[in-house]
Structure formats: structure tokens, C-alpha cells
Write a protein that holds these residues in place. Structure first.
Motif, PDB file in Angstrom:
ATOM      1  N   UNK A  50    -140.161  73.295 -91.062  1.00 56.24           N
ATOM      2  CA  UNK A  50    -139.096  72.936 -90.124  1.00 56.24           C
ATOM      3  C   UNK A  50    -137.768  72.651 -90.814  1.00 56.24           C
ATOM      4  N   UNK A  51    -137.807  72.392 -92.102  1.00 57.31           N
ATOM      5  CA  UNK A  51    -136.565  72.206 -92.865  1.00 57.31           C
ATOM      6  C   UNK A  51    -135.661  71.162 -92.202  1.00 57.31           C
ATOM      7  N   UNK A  52    -136.243  70.008 -91.926  1.00 61.61           N
ATOM      8  CA  UNK A  52    -135.490  68.921 -91.302  1.00 61.61           C
ATOM      9  C   UNK A  52    -134.457  68.371 -92.280  1.00 61.61           C
ATOM     10  N   UNK A  53    -133.256  68.087 -91.754  1.00 60.17           N
ATOM     11  CA  UNK A  53    -132.176  67.603 -92.596  1.00 60.17           C
ATOM     12  C   UNK A  53    -131.486  66.405 -91.948  1.00 60.17           C
ATOM     13  N   UNK A  54    -130.824  65.590 -92.753  1.00 59.57           N
ATOM     14  CA  UNK A  54    -130.090  64.460 -92.188  1.00 59.57           C
ATOM     15  C   UNK A  54    -129.103  64.927 -91.113  1.00 59.57           C
ATOM     16  N   UNK A  55    -129.100  64.204 -90.010  1.00 59.90           N
ATOM     17  CA  UNK A  55    -128.209  64.533 -88.906  1.00 59.90           C
ATOM     18  C   UNK A  55    -128.835  65.379 -87.828  1.00 59.90           C
ATOM     19  N   UNK A  67    -147.937  59.771 -84.065  1.00 56.54           N
ATOM     20  CA  UNK A  67    -148.417  60.005 -85.423  1.00 56.54           C
ATOM     21  C   UNK A  67    -147.331  60.530 -86.345  1.00 56.54           C
ATOM     22  N   UNK A  68    -146.532  61.474 -85.873  1.00 53.50           N
ATOM     23  CA  UNK A  68    -145.568  62.162 -86.730  1.00 53.50           C
ATOM     24  C   UNK A  68    -144.145  61.631 -86.614  1.00 53.50           C
ATOM     25  N   UNK A  69    -143.895  60.706 -85.713  1.00 54.20           N
ATOM     26  CA  UNK A  69    -142.527  60.256 -85.479  1.00 54.20           C
ATOM     27  C   UNK A  69    -141.896  59.584 -86.699  1.00 54.20           C
ATOM     28  N   UNK A  70    -142.592  58.718 -87.423  1.00 53.10           N
ATOM     29  CA  UNK A  70    -141.965  58.117 -88.614  1.00 53.10           C
ATOM     30  C   UNK A  70    -141.559  59.154 -89.659  1.00 53.10           C
ATOM     31  N   UNK A  71    -142.391  60.177 -89.870  1.00 56.92           N
ATOM     32  CA  UNK A  71    -142.052  61.214 -90.850  1.00 56.92           C
ATOM     33  C   UNK A  71    -140.839  62.005 -90.403  1.00 56.92           C
ATOM     34  N   UNK A  72    -140.742  62.301 -89.122  1.00 54.99           N
ATOM     35  CA  UNK A  72    -139.563  62.993 -88.608  1.00 54.99           C
ATOM     36  C   UNK A  72    -138.313  62.134 -88.791  1.00 54.99           C
ATOM     37  N   UNK A  73    -138.436  60.841 -88.483  1.00 54.81           N
ATOM     38  CA  UNK A  73    -137.297  59.931 -88.600  1.00 54.81           C
ATOM     39  C   UNK A  73    -136.834  59.817 -90.047  1.00 54.81           C
ATOM     40  N   UNK A  74    -137.762  59.803 -90.966  1.00 57.49           N
ATOM     41  CA  UNK A  74    -137.395  59.710 -92.383  1.00 57.49           C
ATOM     42  C   UNK A  74    -136.567  60.916 -92.811  1.00 57.49           C
ATOM     43  N   UNK A  75    -136.922  62.078 -92.302  1.00 53.00           N
ATOM     44  CA  UNK A  75    -136.253  63.310 -92.728  1.00 53.00           C
ATOM     45  C   UNK A  75    -134.879  63.505 -92.082  1.00 53.00           C
ATOM     46  N   UNK A  76    -134.704  63.037 -90.848  1.00 59.51           N
ATOM     47  CA  UNK A  76    -133.387  63.219 -90.213  1.00 59.51           C
ATOM     48  C   UNK A  76    -132.420  62.104 -90.595  1.00 59.51           C
ATOM     49  N   UNK A  79    -128.397  59.336 -89.702  1.00 56.65           N
ATOM     50  CA  UNK A  79    -127.435  60.022 -88.826  1.00 56.65           C
ATOM     51  C   UNK A  79    -128.116  60.969 -87.842  1.00 56.65           C
ATOM     52  N   UNK A  80    -129.428  61.079 -87.959  1.00 57.96           N
ATOM     53  CA  UNK A  80    -130.176  61.961 -87.074  1.00 57.96           C
ATOM     54  C   UNK A  80    -130.811  61.211 -85.924  1.00 57.96           C
ATOM     55  N   UNK A  81    -131.592  61.948 -85.157  1.00 54.55           N
ATOM     56  CA  UNK A  81    -132.211  61.359 -83.967  1.00 54.55           C
ATOM     57  C   UNK A  81    -133.562  62.037 -83.739  1.00 54.55           C
ATOM     58  N   UNK A  82    -134.558  61.245 -83.355  1.00 53.79           N
ATOM     59  CA  UNK A  82    -135.889  61.765 -83.051  1.00 53.79           C
ATOM     60  C   UNK A  82    -136.235  61.406 -81.616  1.00 53.79           C
TER      61      UNK A  82
END
Length: 271
Positions: A50-55, A67-76, A79-82
Motif C-alpha cells: 500500500x506504500x502508506x506515507x505521512x499525510x 486489528x490493523x488501525x494502529x499500524x495504519x496510523x503509525x504509517x500515515x 499529518x495523516x488520517x485513518x
């Protein structure tokens, strides 16, 4: 995987007892399977693709217990949003507990056919073992296509239960178990093999298709995750195999080295 252990089978004084473990509570089931070695491996693969990036704004469609929300939040990053979406209030309650303190995570109750997100608003989105349960996977993919921003990436992961194999000297009963699973247990049991085609039909450009093979060598854990006992019992009741044969098959699985495996398909698609 955990150390192999004995499966729970009914004793001779309890001939009416069901085979294996009962149906697990869904939230606990999802969290436990995600923590397995095979579960961690494919999830890391998906996050990498998915190549998640800040913002970025990232959507977890069918987020379950989070389950996956913390990992998504760490990657964005900050300045990002989950956004996590699920229609089950109990799942969302667990997701809120797991994401407490993550102020860039928002949980929304809603059906995937009517995702509560604006069109073109998400940079990245994922679904993980969700489409096999929905009435109309094509409709969900069309809604994901609308929600994704131009150039956005969507990651899809689904099993193909027609590839499920359980080792046993009684191969006919193992095959009957798989046939019952595909025909009676899972709504869209072969969705894994169809993911790329359905994604393209929804308007996506498919960039990556890969497959992994989770292997279970712990009979007790496999009974919990695959419903070996309860589903072979139901298969017998439905006429797929005799009751005596079903019981012998299930009991025999715990008597030696155990193996079960299936194919898990991951598709990365671009809007």
C-alpha cells in the motif's frame, strides 16, 4: 505457530456432545488469527504494497475490532488520517478500545455498500477477508473505487477456500469437509481467485497479484480457526459424509502430525 496440542473431542460418556470447539466469539477470533505467524506475514505484505506515507488518508473498510488501525496510523503519521468502517457496533467498540489515544483515527459505523466516506477522499484503502462475507462483492468494489482519490491504491486480501486441504488418511472425508465449507459455510468461498477480475471490472488498474499459503500444523488451533469439528459434524448432518466417518476423521486428526493449508490472495489495485 503454537506447539501442537490435542483437540478437544467428546468422551465416551458424552456421545451427544459436539465435535471440536464451539463457534468462537468473532472479535476474539479475528484478533487471534491476526496474531498468528501466517496472519502477521500477509498483513505486513499488504501494508508494504500500500506504500502508506505521512499525510495520507487511509481507509480500513470492514475494520472489525481494529486489528490493523494502529499500524495504519503509525504509517500515515501525525499529518495523516485513518478511517475505520464497520457495521458491527460491538466490533467498533473493541476498535475504539484498541485505538484509544490515537487522535488521528476515526471510526464510523456503516455498511460497505454505502461507505460513509466522501467520493475521491481516500489515498489508500484496504479490505481484509471481508468480501467473502458480503452479499455483493462487486458493489463493494465499485464503492471503494468511488471513495479512492485518483491514483489512490486499494489493497484486497481474500482466501480461496476451494484450495483448503486437510491431511488425513481418509482423503475423501477431507475433500468432503472442503466441499461443505465451500458450498455451505462461506458465502463467497472462491472470492480469492476472482479478486483481480472483479477489481478490473470495478474500474481499477490491477498492479499486483500474489498468493501466500498459510500452513497450520497445530490441530487444536486449526480446529479453532477452521471449525474442523463443528463443520464436519454439520457436513455429516447435511449428507456430505456419514456421522461415523466424520467422527473418525476428526478424532484421527489429533493422533499424529497435523497439516492444513489454503491459498490467500492479495491484490493491489490503483484508482
Amino acid at each position: 505457530m503454537t506447539t501442537p496440542g490435542p483437540m478437544t473431542t467428546p468422551g465416551p460418556r458424552d456421545p451427544t456432545a459436539g465435535l471440536g470447539t464451539g463457534r468462537p466469539e468473532q472479535s476474539a477470533y479475528m484478533l487471534r488469527t491476526a496474531a498468528m505467524e501466517a496472519g502477521r506475514a500477509y498483513k505486513e505484505q499488504l501494508l508494504g504494497l500500500l506504500d502508506l506515507r505521512p499525510g495520507h488518508t487511509a481507509l480500513d473498510a470492514g475494520c472489525g475490532p481494529g486489528t490493523d488501525l494502529p499500524a495504519l496510523a503509525e504509517r500515515v503519521g501525525g499529518t495523516g488520517w485513518v478511517i475505520g468502517v464497520d457495521r458491527d457496533a460491538a466490533m467498533l467498540a473493541e476498535a475504539r478500545r484498541r485505538t484509544a489515544g490515537l487522535d488521528r483515527v476515526e471510526l464510523r459505523e456503516g455498511d460497505l455498500n454505502a461507505l460513509p466516506v466522501a467520493d475521491g477522499s481516500v489515498d489508500r484503502a484496504k479490505t481484509d477477508r471481508v468480501l467473502m462475507h458480503v452479499p455483493d462483492p462487486a458493489a463493494v468494489l465499485a464503492r471503494l473505487h468511488a471513495a479512492a482519490a485518483p491514483g489512490g491504491l486499494v489493497g484486497l486480501v481474500e482466501p480461496d477456500w476451494d484450495t483448503l486441504v486437510v491431511d488425513s488418511e481418509d482423503l475423501d472425508t477431507s475433500r468432503a469437509f472442503t466441499r461443505y465449507t465451500v458450498t455451505e459455510v462461506v458465502r463467497n468461498a472462491t472470492i480469492g481467485r476472482s479478486l483481480a477480475r472483479l477489481a478490473e471490472q470495478a474500474g481499477f488498474t490491477v498492479e499486483t497479484v500474489c498468493a501466500t499459503t498459510p500452513v497450520l500444523r497445530d490441530a487444536e488451533l486449526a480446529d479453532y480457526t477452521l471449525g474442523l469439528g463443528r463443520n464436519i459434524e454439520r457436513a455429516a448432518a447435511a449428507g456430505y459424509v456419514t456421522e461415523a466417518r466424520a467422527r473418525r476423521w476428526f478424532t484421527g486428526l489429533a493422533e499424529g502430525p497435523f497439516h492444513a493449508s489454503f491459498t490467500l490472495v492479495t491484490v493491489l489495485a490503483r484508482r
